[in-house]
Design an enzyme around this catalytic site. Structure first.
Site, PDB file in Angstrom:
ATOM      1  N   ARG A 141       3.994  -0.041   0.964  1.00 16.53           N
ATOM      2  CA  ARG A 141       4.229   0.154  -0.473  1.00 16.53           C
ATOM      3  C   ARG A 141       3.501   1.405  -0.959  1.00 16.53           C
ATOM      4  O   ARG A 141       4.038   2.184  -1.722  1.00 16.53           O
ATOM      5  CB  ARG A 141       3.770  -1.072  -1.267  1.00 16.53           C
ATOM      6  CG  ARG A 141       4.828  -2.149  -1.345  1.00 16.53           C
ATOM      7  CD  ARG A 141       4.618  -3.056  -2.527  1.00 16.53           C
ATOM      8  NE  ARG A 141       3.384  -3.814  -2.434  1.00 16.53           N
ATOM      9  CZ  ARG A 141       3.227  -4.908  -1.715  1.00 16.53           C
ATOM     10  NH1 ARG A 141       4.238  -5.388  -1.012  1.00 16.53           N
ATOM     11  NH2 ARG A 141       2.073  -5.537  -1.685  1.00 16.53           N
ATOM     12  N   ARG A 178      -7.657  -3.015 -22.941  1.00 20.67           N
ATOM     13  CA  ARG A 178      -7.052  -4.080 -22.110  1.00 20.67           C
ATOM     14  C   ARG A 178      -6.969  -3.709 -20.637  1.00 20.67           C
ATOM     15  O   ARG A 178      -6.114  -4.242 -19.899  1.00 20.67           O
ATOM     16  CB  ARG A 178      -5.642  -4.431 -22.605  1.00 20.67           C
ATOM     17  CG  ARG A 178      -5.658  -5.130 -23.948  1.00 20.67           C
ATOM     18  CD  ARG A 178      -4.277  -5.337 -24.487  1.00 20.67           C
ATOM     19  NE  ARG A 178      -4.376  -5.928 -25.807  1.00 20.67           N
ATOM     20  CZ  ARG A 178      -4.030  -7.189 -26.089  1.00 20.67           C
ATOM     21  NH1 ARG A 178      -3.526  -7.964 -25.177  1.00 20.67           N
ATOM     22  NH2 ARG A 178      -4.170  -7.648 -27.303  1.00 20.67           N
ATOM     23  N   SER A 183       8.541  -0.631  -8.921  1.00 15.75           N
ATOM     24  CA  SER A 183       9.155  -1.253  -7.753  1.00 15.75           C
ATOM     25  C   SER A 183      10.309  -2.142  -8.223  1.00 15.75           C
ATOM     26  O   SER A 183      10.415  -2.469  -9.406  1.00 15.75           O
ATOM     27  CB  SER A 183       8.127  -2.079  -6.977  1.00 15.75           C
ATOM     28  OG  SER A 183       7.633  -3.110  -7.799  1.00 15.75           O
ATOM     29  N   ARG A 203       9.237   6.300 -15.665  1.00 13.15           N
ATOM     30  CA  ARG A 203       8.680   5.086 -15.080  1.00 13.15           C
ATOM     31  C   ARG A 203       8.734   5.191 -13.564  1.00 13.15           C
ATOM     32  O   ARG A 203       9.769   5.585 -12.998  1.00 13.15           O
ATOM     33  CB  ARG A 203       9.481   3.870 -15.561  1.00 13.15           C
ATOM     34  CG  ARG A 203       9.293   2.624 -14.721  1.00 13.15           C
ATOM     35  CD  ARG A 203       9.756   1.370 -15.396  1.00 13.15           C
ATOM     36  NE  ARG A 203      10.101   0.338 -14.430  1.00 13.15           N
ATOM     37  CZ  ARG A 203       9.234  -0.322 -13.658  1.00 13.15           C
ATOM     38  NH1 ARG A 203       7.950  -0.041 -13.723  1.00 13.15           N
ATOM     39  NH2 ARG A 203       9.644  -1.249 -12.813  1.00 13.15           N
ATOM     40  N   GLY A 207       3.854   0.393 -13.807  1.00  8.26           N
ATOM     41  CA  GLY A 207       3.552  -0.880 -14.448  1.00  8.26           C
ATOM     42  C   GLY A 207       2.073  -1.222 -14.298  1.00  8.26           C
ATOM     43  O   GLY A 207       1.422  -1.672 -15.240  1.00  8.26           O
ATOM     44  N   ARG A 264      -2.322   1.642 -10.442  1.00  7.36           N
ATOM     45  CA  ARG A 264      -1.457   2.701  -9.905  1.00  7.36           C
ATOM     46  C   ARG A 264      -1.595   3.969 -10.743  1.00  7.36           C
ATOM     47  O   ARG A 264      -1.518   5.081 -10.216  1.00  7.36           O
ATOM     48  CB  ARG A 264       0.010   2.260  -9.906  1.00  7.36           C
ATOM     49  CG  ARG A 264       0.314   1.162  -8.940  1.00  7.36           C
ATOM     50  CD  ARG A 264       0.382   1.699  -7.535  1.00  7.36           C
ATOM     51  NE  ARG A 264       0.942   0.706  -6.645  1.00  7.36           N
ATOM     52  CZ  ARG A 264       0.959   0.812  -5.327  1.00  7.36           C
ATOM     53  NH1 ARG A 264       0.447   1.872  -4.744  1.00  7.36           N
ATOM     54  NH2 ARG A 264       1.476  -0.123  -4.587  1.00  7.36           N
ATOM     55  N   ASP A 278      11.008  -5.481  -2.291  1.00  3.34           N
ATOM     56  CA  ASP A 278      11.444  -6.735  -1.680  1.00  3.34           C
ATOM     57  C   ASP A 278      12.967  -6.831  -1.776  1.00  3.34           C
ATOM     58  O   ASP A 278      13.583  -6.204  -2.631  1.00  3.34           O
ATOM     59  CB  ASP A 278      10.776  -7.944  -2.323  1.00  3.34           C
ATOM     60  CG  ASP A 278      10.880  -7.938  -3.839  1.00  3.34           C
ATOM     61  OD1 ASP A 278      10.242  -7.070  -4.461  1.00  3.34           O
ATOM     62  OD2 ASP A 278      11.610  -8.764  -4.389  1.00  3.34           O
TER      63      ASP A 278
END
Ligand code: HPA
Length: 243
Positions: A226, A51, A98, A95, A28, A32, A213
């Protein structure tokens, strides 16, 4: 003819035809994507900064592979998935993201592969005239490969359904509990759109997630944790993509 096919960039991806590999990992977060390219790809070149949704192409263990940020949520992820599949000849999308755990049978840092995706999004209701509850599912071959690779690496990856939610912040935690009662493991925000669009373009898609989470226990991972669990999951996704 779509723009990618006549030698210019697509609407949201600044790559020329041929600059994106057939196999793409999709985090996402565009940073990353940069991190994956820097840590794992040989000769990585950035093909798009439109962008700031970075995309890179390089090679992983000698196999050409790209990494493209998708942004958060199904409207954003749909744009990138659609253009990659429709305009750049991509045939495999994995994909890496998280999720929030909905069940106490999951712990933070666990890795989850989404076999199917429930959703509160209206996108597929609109797509099917509100007459069909389409069931977005992972590509079986990719999922089987990912499970085998995780087992070989000694990673206990949970396979199950997830909720692809439109909103990160919910007013209906009771619905999350009900979904958990029906076997839904975790919540994220992209998989239903990714699976649906891949099906439309006869491509393969898989979603692999780490639990960042926990919605039942309130536990969260630190930024350092993470990064470590993200790396483990990315390695499973990379090996799956080139298998
Ligand atoms: N909700 C939706 N998406 C998420 C979450 C969450 O709690 N955690 C990580 N991605």
């Amino acid at each position: 003819m779509p723009p990618g096919k006549i030698g210019v960039m697509s609407t949201h991806i600044g790559a020329k035809p041929g600059e994106i590999a057939e196999r793409v990992l999709m985090p996402g977060d565009p940073l990353r994507a940069k991190w994956i390219a820097e840590h794992y790809l040989e000769d990585a070149k950035c093909y798009s900064t439109v962008r700031n949704m970075f995309g890179f192409t390089g090679a992983y263990k000698g196999v050409r592979l790209s990494v493209q940020g998708s942004g958060m949520g199904m409207p954003s992820a749909s744009i990138y998935a659609h253009e990659l599949l429709n305009e750049y000849g991509v045939n495999t999308l994995i994909r890496v993201g998280s999720c929030g755990a909905l069940t106490e049978s999951l712990k933070v840092r666990d890795v989850v592969a989404a076999i199917g995706s429930a959703t509160d999004s209206n996108m597929n209701r609109a797509r099917f005239d509100g007459l069909i509850d389409y069931a977005p599912v992972a590509d079986f071959g990719l999922l089987r490969t990912a499970v085998e690779i995780a087992e070989r690496r000694g990673v206990q990856m949970r396979v199950g359904s997830v909720l692809a939610a439109d909103a990160f912040y919910t007013d209906r935690p009771d619905l999350y509990d009900r979904l958990a009662d029906y076997g839904v493991l975790a919540v994220e925000m992209e998989s239903a759109a990714l699976y649906t669009i891949a099906a439309k373009f006869k491509a393969r898609a898989l979603t692999v997630l780490t639990v960042s989470d926990h919605l039942k226990t309130g536990e969260r991972t630190s930024a350092e944790e993470r990064e470590r669990t993200f790396a483990e999951m990315v390695e499973i996704a990379l090996e799956t993509a080139i298998a």
